[in-house]
Scaffold this active site. Structure first.
Site, PDB file in Angstrom:
ATOM      1  N   GLU A  22       0.844  -1.196   0.000  1.00 57.88           N
ATOM      2  CA  GLU A  22       0.000   0.000   0.000  1.00 57.88           C
ATOM      3  C   GLU A  22       0.882   1.251   0.000  1.00 57.88           C
ATOM      4  O   GLU A  22       2.009   1.231   0.512  1.00 57.88           O
ATOM      5  CB  GLU A  22      -0.927  -0.071   1.237  1.00 57.88           C
ATOM      6  CG  GLU A  22      -1.838   1.092   1.482  1.00 57.88           C
ATOM      7  CD  GLU A  22      -2.847   1.388   0.384  1.00 57.88           C
ATOM      8  OE1 GLU A  22      -2.413   1.598  -0.763  1.00 57.88           O
ATOM      9  OE2 GLU A  22      -4.048   1.474   0.683  1.00 57.88           O
ATOM     10  N   ASP A  23       0.386   2.319  -0.589  1.00 61.29           N
ATOM     11  CA  ASP A  23       1.186   3.548  -0.632  1.00 61.29           C
ATOM     12  C   ASP A  23       1.236   4.238   0.720  1.00 61.29           C
ATOM     13  O   ASP A  23       2.293   4.570   1.223  1.00 61.29           O
ATOM     14  CB  ASP A  23       0.678   4.507  -1.729  1.00 61.29           C
ATOM     15  CG  ASP A  23      -0.814   4.831  -1.626  1.00 61.29           C
ATOM     16  OD1 ASP A  23      -1.510   4.305  -0.733  1.00 61.29           O
ATOM     17  OD2 ASP A  23      -1.305   5.621  -2.468  1.00 61.29           O
ATOM     18  N   PHE A  26      -0.571  16.402   3.560  1.00 61.83           N
ATOM     19  CA  PHE A  26      -1.057  15.744   2.348  1.00 61.83           C
ATOM     20  C   PHE A  26       0.130  15.652   1.402  1.00 61.83           C
ATOM     21  O   PHE A  26       0.698  16.657   0.997  1.00 61.83           O
ATOM     22  CB  PHE A  26      -2.228  16.490   1.698  1.00 61.83           C
ATOM     23  CG  PHE A  26      -2.897  15.625   0.681  1.00 61.83           C
ATOM     24  CD1 PHE A  26      -3.890  14.722   1.048  1.00 61.83           C
ATOM     25  CD2 PHE A  26      -2.494  15.660  -0.651  1.00 61.83           C
ATOM     26  CE1 PHE A  26      -4.479  13.874   0.114  1.00 61.83           C
ATOM     27  CE2 PHE A  26      -3.073  14.818  -1.598  1.00 61.83           C
ATOM     28  CZ  PHE A  26      -4.072  13.929  -1.209  1.00 61.83           C
ATOM     29  N   ARG A  85       1.664  11.760  -9.728  1.00 57.43           N
ATOM     30  CA  ARG A  85       2.098  10.381  -9.463  1.00 57.43           C
ATOM     31  C   ARG A  85       3.512  10.127  -9.979  1.00 57.43           C
ATOM     32  O   ARG A  85       4.221   9.268  -9.476  1.00 57.43           O
ATOM     33  CB  ARG A  85       1.150   9.371 -10.139  1.00 57.43           C
ATOM     34  CG  ARG A  85      -0.247   9.327  -9.534  1.00 57.43           C
ATOM     35  CD  ARG A  85      -0.967   8.070 -10.014  1.00 57.43           C
ATOM     36  NE  ARG A  85      -2.406   8.129  -9.804  1.00 57.43           N
ATOM     37  CZ  ARG A  85      -3.013   7.807  -8.660  1.00 57.43           C
ATOM     38  NH1 ARG A  85      -2.313   7.418  -7.622  1.00 57.43           N
ATOM     39  NH2 ARG A  85      -4.322   7.879  -8.560  1.00 57.43           N
ATOM     40  N   ASP A 143      -3.597   6.100   6.193  1.00 55.31           N
ATOM     41  CA  ASP A 143      -4.045   7.373   6.750  1.00 55.31           C
ATOM     42  C   ASP A 143      -5.042   7.059   7.874  1.00 55.31           C
ATOM     43  O   ASP A 143      -4.636   6.769   8.997  1.00 55.31           O
ATOM     44  CB  ASP A 143      -4.650   8.178   5.587  1.00 55.31           C
ATOM     45  CG  ASP A 143      -5.055   9.587   5.943  1.00 55.31           C
ATOM     46  OD1 ASP A 143      -4.357  10.239   6.721  1.00 55.31           O
ATOM     47  OD2 ASP A 143      -6.097  10.060   5.432  1.00 55.31           O
TER      48      ASP A 143
HETATM   49  P1  IMP Z   1      -7.197   5.592   4.461  1.00 50.60           P
HETATM   50  O1  IMP Z   1      -8.278   4.631   4.110  1.00 50.60           O
HETATM   51  O2  IMP Z   1      -7.735   6.838   5.100  1.00 50.60           O
HETATM   52  O3  IMP Z   1      -6.089   4.967   5.301  1.00 50.60           O
HETATM   53  O4  IMP Z   1      -6.578   6.139   3.145  1.00 50.60           O
HETATM   54  C1  IMP Z   1      -5.795   5.382   2.358  1.00 50.60           C
HETATM   55  C2  IMP Z   1      -5.750   5.907   0.942  1.00 50.60           C
HETATM   56  O5  IMP Z   1      -6.015   7.318   0.855  1.00 50.60           O
HETATM   57  C3  IMP Z   1      -4.352   5.729   0.433  1.00 50.60           C
HETATM   58  O6  IMP Z   1      -4.202   4.475  -0.176  1.00 50.60           O
HETATM   59  C4  IMP Z   1      -4.200   6.885  -0.536  1.00 50.60           C
HETATM   60  O7  IMP Z   1      -4.646   6.485  -1.801  1.00 50.60           O
HETATM   61  C5  IMP Z   1      -5.099   7.959  -0.004  1.00 50.60           C
HETATM   62  N1  IMP Z   1      -4.333   8.965   0.770  1.00 50.60           N
HETATM   63  C6  IMP Z   1      -4.311   9.135   2.102  1.00 50.60           C
HETATM   64  N2  IMP Z   1      -3.489  10.133   2.468  1.00 50.60           N
HETATM   65  C7  IMP Z   1      -2.972  10.600   1.316  1.00 50.60           C
HETATM   66  C8  IMP Z   1      -2.014  11.651   1.022  1.00 50.60           C
HETATM   67  O8  IMP Z   1      -1.445  12.349   1.892  1.00 50.60           O
HETATM   68  N3  IMP Z   1      -1.726  11.835  -0.306  1.00 50.60           N
HETATM   69  C9  IMP Z   1      -2.288  11.096  -1.298  1.00 50.60           C
HETATM   70  N4  IMP Z   1      -3.170  10.105  -1.062  1.00 50.60           N
HETATM   71  C10 IMP Z   1      -3.509   9.873   0.234  1.00 50.60           C
HETATM   72 MG    MG Z   2      -4.211   4.174  -2.235  1.00 53.61          MG
END
Ligand code: IMP
Ligand code: MG
Length: 172
Positions: free
Chosen positions: A96-97, A149, A162, A100
């Site tokens: 996973e990237d 962000f 990207r 959050d």
């Molecule tokens: P989560 O479900 O809130 O943990 O969010 C996960 C997804 O939100 C990641 O896989 C990203 O695609 C996107 N995301 C969360 N924070 C960022 C950020 O700072 N920059 C870009 N994408 C983000």
């Molecule tokens: Mg993602």
């Protein structure tokens, strides 16, 4: 718009990913590893990670949507593209990237666990622990970052940035 301010340089990414490859190989020393890359954000992380490992590696791709076009998660996770290989009996590592709130990863772990992998682990390039809403297990973390962000190296804002070779901050 000026380019996003660098937070993690290309050189730092490459050094850390080589170390992560070592950590991952040490965790699964004698067996094949099947990576499940979460599209689209993790595509460059996967590409560099698998090239830092030798043989005994396979990979597949999955896509979920949780974010709309903005910077806030909708909080609702939807499967957009499933893997097309069986996970049964395999050592699976989700790639996973960024983690959050943790909602996306929790959803993925829940659905992939049902496929009977021999083991299921997660590697994320970035983690923002201060934003966590659910307590989700991440086995390998590239970098822990503050609540910014971030974009680049696979991560986007509105499908842009990207291709940046580094991680930059887009906060305004
Ligand atoms: P989560 O479900 O809130 O943990 O969010 C996960 C997804 O939100 C990641 O896989 C990203 O695609 C996107 N995301 C969360 N924070 C960022 C950020 O700072 N920059 C870009 N994408 C983000
Ligand atoms: Mg993602």
């Amino acid at each position: 718009m000026p380019p996003p301010a660098p937070l993690i340089t290309a050189a730092q990414l490459s050094t850390r990913i080589a170390a992560l490859a070592g950590e991952i190989r040490a965790a699964v020393p004698d067996d094949d590893i099947h990576f499940v890359c979460v599209l689209k954000g993790a595509f460059l992380f996967l590409a560099d990670l698998v090239r830092a490992l030798d043989d005994g590696v396979s990979m597949d791709f999955i896509a979920v949507s949780s974010y709309g076009a903005g910077k806030q998660s909708s909080g609702e996770v939807r499967l957009v593209k499933d893997v097309d290989t069986s996970l049964e009996g395999r050592h699976v590592i989700i790639i996973e990237d960024i983690v959050d709130t943790g909602l996306t990863l929790q959803y993925l772990q829940d659905i992939l666990k049902l496929r009977d992998p021999r083991s299921l682990r997660t590697a994320c390039l970035l983690s923002k622990p201060s934003r966590r809403k659910v307590d989700v297990k991440v086995d390998f973390v590239g970098f822990t970052i503050a609540d910014h962000f971030v974009v680049g190296y696979g991560l986007d804002f509105d499908e842009k940035y990207r291709n940046l070779p580094y991680i930059g901050v887009l906060d305004s």
